[in-house]
Design an enzyme around this catalytic site. Structure first.
Site, mmCIF file in Angstrom:
data_model
loop_
_atom_site.group_PDB
_atom_site.id
_atom_site.type_symbol
_atom_site.label_atom_id
_atom_site.label_comp_id
_atom_site.label_asym_id
_atom_site.label_seq_id
_atom_site.Cartn_x
_atom_site.Cartn_y
_atom_site.Cartn_z
ATOM 1 N N ASN A 12 6.021 -6.446 3.631
ATOM 2 C CA ASN A 12 4.959 -5.526 3.225
ATOM 3 C C ASN A 12 4.608 -5.845 1.772
ATOM 4 O O ASN A 12 5.350 -5.493 0.867
ATOM 5 C CB ASN A 12 5.478 -4.081 3.371
ATOM 6 C CG ASN A 12 4.505 -3.048 2.838
ATOM 7 O OD1 ASN A 12 3.358 -3.365 2.517
ATOM 8 N ND2 ASN A 12 4.965 -1.805 2.743
ATOM 9 N N LYS A 14 2.301 -4.703 0.012
ATOM 10 C CA LYS A 14 1.740 -3.543 -0.702
ATOM 11 C C LYS A 14 0.504 -3.988 -1.500
ATOM 12 O O LYS A 14 -0.244 -4.842 -1.030
ATOM 13 C CB LYS A 14 2.821 -2.888 -1.575
ATOM 14 C CG LYS A 14 4.080 -2.551 -0.753
ATOM 15 C CD LYS A 14 5.074 -1.700 -1.483
ATOM 16 C CE LYS A 14 6.261 -1.417 -0.559
ATOM 17 N NZ LYS A 14 7.283 -0.588 -1.182
ATOM 18 N N HIS A 98 3.772 4.782 5.933
ATOM 19 C CA HIS A 98 4.735 4.365 4.898
ATOM 20 C C HIS A 98 4.956 5.532 3.930
ATOM 21 O O HIS A 98 4.039 6.306 3.671
ATOM 22 C CB HIS A 98 4.195 3.140 4.158
ATOM 23 C CG HIS A 98 5.209 2.535 3.246
ATOM 24 N ND1 HIS A 98 5.440 3.037 1.990
ATOM 25 C CD2 HIS A 98 6.082 1.519 3.424
ATOM 26 C CE1 HIS A 98 6.422 2.338 1.437
ATOM 27 N NE2 HIS A 98 6.823 1.406 2.285
ATOM 28 N N GLU A 100 5.022 5.697 0.887
ATOM 29 C CA GLU A 100 4.065 5.765 -0.236
ATOM 30 C C GLU A 100 2.772 6.436 0.197
ATOM 31 O O GLU A 100 2.155 7.170 -0.583
ATOM 32 C CB GLU A 100 3.826 4.350 -0.788
ATOM 33 C CG GLU A 100 5.034 3.874 -1.593
ATOM 34 C CD GLU A 100 5.296 2.374 -1.521
ATOM 35 O OE1 GLU A 100 4.393 1.605 -1.136
ATOM 36 O OE2 GLU A 100 6.436 1.977 -1.854
ATOM 37 N N GLU A 170 13.211 3.966 6.715
ATOM 38 C CA GLU A 170 13.218 3.624 5.298
ATOM 39 C C GLU A 170 13.609 4.846 4.478
ATOM 40 O O GLU A 170 12.751 5.689 4.173
ATOM 41 C CB GLU A 170 11.828 3.157 4.865
ATOM 42 C CG GLU A 170 11.320 1.957 5.610
ATOM 43 C CD GLU A 170 10.288 1.194 4.798
ATOM 44 O OE1 GLU A 170 10.553 0.045 4.435
ATOM 45 O OE2 GLU A 170 9.227 1.771 4.495
ATOM 46 N N GLY A 176 12.369 0.194 -3.273
ATOM 47 C CA GLY A 176 12.020 -0.314 -4.598
ATOM 48 C C GLY A 176 12.989 0.093 -5.688
ATOM 49 O O GLY A 176 12.705 -0.084 -6.874
ATOM 50 N N SER A 216 14.986 -1.931 -0.228
ATOM 51 C CA SER A 216 15.764 -2.884 -1.028
ATOM 52 C C SER A 216 16.542 -3.895 -0.192
ATOM 53 O O SER A 216 17.677 -4.227 -0.506
ATOM 54 C CB SER A 216 16.691 -2.139 -1.998
ATOM 55 O OG SER A 216 15.926 -1.335 -2.892
HETATM 56 P P1 PGA Z 1 11.442 -2.526 -0.991
HETATM 57 O O1 PGA Z 1 10.297 -1.786 -0.155
HETATM 58 O O2 PGA Z 1 11.965 -3.640 -0.134
HETATM 59 O O3 PGA Z 1 10.747 -3.032 -2.213
HETATM 60 O O4 PGA Z 1 12.481 -1.503 -1.290
HETATM 61 C C1 PGA Z 1 10.463 -1.559 1.216
HETATM 62 C C2 PGA Z 1 9.243 -0.884 1.770
HETATM 63 O O5 PGA Z 1 8.635 -0.065 1.082
HETATM 64 O O6 PGA Z 1 8.852 -1.141 2.928
#
Ligand code: PGA
Length: 254
Positions: A12, A14, A98, A100, A170, A176, A216
């Site tokens: 992803n 983003k 997601h 976010e 997640e 992140g 992560s």
């Molecule tokens: P990350 O994000 O691997 O940077 O933690 C995962 C995600 O948001 O799908």
């Protein structure tokens, strides 16, 4: 590793990568991952790079995903993108809900379920994201939150559609942040989700649904996470922005 469900590892991106940057990334991935057949490998660029990346991955084992989609098929919805537009670029997967988008765009479970139906209506596959906040985990609410999100985000799906749906677990506190859920925490949550899918759609369906872990994921933790019986892949953010780390995640997972 001997799992009945084929692993699916998706990057992803983003809101990262111009067209030129995205093309450079997939050109490296195509070389690094050319021989991988055991894993469904998906890249999810921003909308603006879908057309170019779709041409670049045409002759490869990389598949294309989008990061969001409208629940509507056309019309006066400024700034939105519908399924038909994604299909023009051979998109196969669409990330929905997601954390976010749940946080910043206030996407609800009810909206996500409408989007999931629209994704299936176009014969695409949704990657439906669920996951608890740190405060919710600390308050012992993880399963309650997951149950609400899983039930609410999949309303109206039939069994055939569910089999073609991917769930991404997640934990929001791991996205992140560099904090990964322990393999046990991941496995427990995945097993809980699969159990719930069994109640909602039947055991036979639940056994077929792929549940990805996200938060992560790195080359160093991918193998252990993927070795868990109910972890069927990964949704990768930060580490998918660089060819070496994304390719190593895929290779270490096999
Ligand atoms: P990350 O994000 O691997 O940077 O933690 C995962 C995600 O948001 O799908």
């Amino acid at each position: 590793m001997n799992k009945k469900r084929k692993l699916i590892i998706a990057g992803n991106w983003k809101m990262n990568k111009t067209v030129a940057e995205g093309l450079a990334l997939v050109s490296d991935l195509k070389i690094d991952l050319a021989n991988v057949k055991e894993v469904d490998i998906v890249v999810c660029p921003p909308f603006t790079a879908l057309e170019s990346v779709s041409k670049a991955v045409l002759d490869s084992n990389l598949r294309l995903g989008a990061q969001n989609m409208s629940e509507h098929n056309f019309g006066a919805f400024t700034g939105e993108i519908c399924a038909g537009m994604l299909k023009e670029f051979s998109v196969r997967y669409v990330i929905l809900g997601h954390s976010e988008r749940r946080q910043y765009q206030k996407e609800s479970d009810a909206l996500i379920s409408k989007k999931a139906l629209a994704v299936h209506g176009a014969s695409l596959k949704p990657i439906v994201c669920v996951g608890e906040l740190l405060a919710e985990r600390e308050a012992g609410q993880t399963e309650k939150v997951l149950e609400k999100q899983v039930r609410g985000s999949l309303v109206g799906l039939n069994k055939d559609q569910m089999v073609e749906t991917i769930i991404a677990y997640e934990p929001v506190w791991a996205i992140g942040t560099g904090k990964t859920a322990t393999t046990q925490q991941a496995q427990d949550a995945h097993a809980f989700i699969r159990g719930l899918l069994g109640k909602l759609f039947g055991e036979a369906v639940a056994k077929k649904v792929r549940v990805q872990y996200g938060g992560s994921v790195k080359p160093s933790n991918a193998r252990e996470l993927m070795s868990q019986p109910d972890v069927d892949g990964a949704l990768v953010g930060g580490a998918s922005l660089e060819a070496r780390s994304f390719a190593d995640i895929v290779k270490n997972s096999i």
